[in-house]
Structures are given as structure tokens and as C-alpha cells.
Design a protein around this motif. Structure first.
Motif, short mmCIF file in Angstrom:
data_model
loop_
_atom_site.label_atom_id
_atom_site.label_comp_id
_atom_site.label_asym_id
_atom_site.label_seq_id
_atom_site.Cartn_x
_atom_site.Cartn_y
_atom_site.Cartn_z
N ALA A 185 -3.58 46.87 28.59
CA ALA A 185 -3.56 47.53 27.28
C ALA A 185 -3.01 48.95 27.42
O ALA A 185 -2.20 49.40 26.61
N PHE A 186 -3.42 49.64 28.47
CA PHE A 186 -2.96 51.02 28.69
C PHE A 186 -1.45 51.04 28.91
O PHE A 186 -0.74 51.88 28.35
N ARG A 209 0.69 48.94 27.87
CA ARG A 209 1.38 48.60 26.63
C ARG A 209 1.61 49.87 25.80
O ARG A 209 2.63 50.04 25.17
N HIS A 210 0.61 50.76 25.84
CA HIS A 210 0.73 52.01 25.08
C HIS A 210 1.51 53.07 25.83
O HIS A 210 2.01 54.02 25.25
N HIS A 211 1.56 52.97 27.14
CA HIS A 211 2.27 53.95 27.99
C HIS A 211 3.23 53.19 28.89
O HIS A 211 2.97 53.03 30.08
N SER A 216 -10.56 56.90 30.52
CA SER A 216 -9.14 56.68 30.24
C SER A 216 -8.35 57.99 30.10
O SER A 216 -7.13 57.98 30.18
#
Ligand code: ZN
Ligand code: ZN
Length: 126
Positions: free
Chosen positions: A65-66, A68-70, A104
Motif C-alpha cells: 500500500a505504501f 502504491r502511494h510512493h 509509517s
């Protein structure tokens, strides 16, 4: 022809292996020491704890998920290079600390090359 240098180990008057700064004997001793240090880093309590944390399926999901955002490597980005991020790095090494591991705000996206470079530095310089 390459110029021969003298081994940098104190008191040693042997020629250094071309391209290196130690003679064969001292270079071998140096490699042994590095290997021992690496082996120790692998079996320390922190490393065992880290393995447990990384094996958590929750981490795999959070990591994806991280990323995907970065999607881009921040280290390469600082140099103006666009490189896809593949790894989530802990800015402050968590050393097996669960809280730091899951924080995070302590995560950054890195490409594999930047991540291994940083990890190698942490292993050798604490
Ligand atoms: Zn030597
Ligand atoms: Zn990178």
C-alpha cells in the motif's frame, strides 16, 4: 604497468594486492573480520526480531500500500533520477523495535539499489 604499493597495515612491508591497499595476507584477515561482523549482525537479537516483523503478512500488505502511494525512489529523486521504488526503508533503523517498525512516518520508498546501499551502511557503521 601498475605501480606496486606497500600494504597499509602497520609494520607490514609486503606489497599490496594491485587495486587494494593491503597485502594478500592482511586483505584475507580483513575479509575474515568483515565476514564475522556480518555473521554477527545476522544472528543478533535485533536481526531475529526484524525477521519476525518482516515475515508478518500485515507488513507485506502495508508495504504494498505504501509503495502504491510512493511509487518512486526518494534517494534517486533527490538526484533528479526517476527510479521505481521496490522497497520500503525505515529512515531511522528500527533494529527490531516494533513501534519504530510500524511507524509509517518513519518509512520511505527506495529502489533496491539505494536500499541495499543504505542497509550495508547501517550494518557496518551501526
Ligand atoms: Zn600486509
Ligand atoms: Zn534509488
Amino acid at each position: 604497468m601498475a605501480r606496486l604499493k606497500i600494504c597499509v597495515a602497520s609494520g607490514c612491508e609486503d606489497f599490496a594486492v594491485p587495486g587494494l591497499s593491503h597485502c594478500e595476507r592482511h586483505e584475507a584477515a580483513r575479509q575474515d573480520k568483515l565476514k564475522a561482523r556480518r555473521a554477527k549482525a545476522q544472528t543478533s537479537e535485533a536481526a531475529v526480531m526484524a525477521r519476525i516483523l518482516y515475515a508478518d503478512p500485515k507488513w507485506k500488505a502495508a508495504r504494498l500500500a505504501f509503495l502504491r502511494h510512493h511509487p518512486l525512489c526518494v534517494d534517486c529523486g533527490e538526484l533528479g533520477v526517476i527510479e521505481a521504488a521496490t522497497d520500503v526503508d525505515h529512515i531511522t533503523p528500527h533494529k527490531g523495535d516494533r513501534k519504530l517498525f510500524w511507524d509509517s512516518s518513519n518509512w520511505q520508498a527506495l529502489c533496491h539499489r539505494c536500499h541495499s546501499r543504505k542497509t550495508a551502511r547501517e550494518v557496518f557503521h551501526g
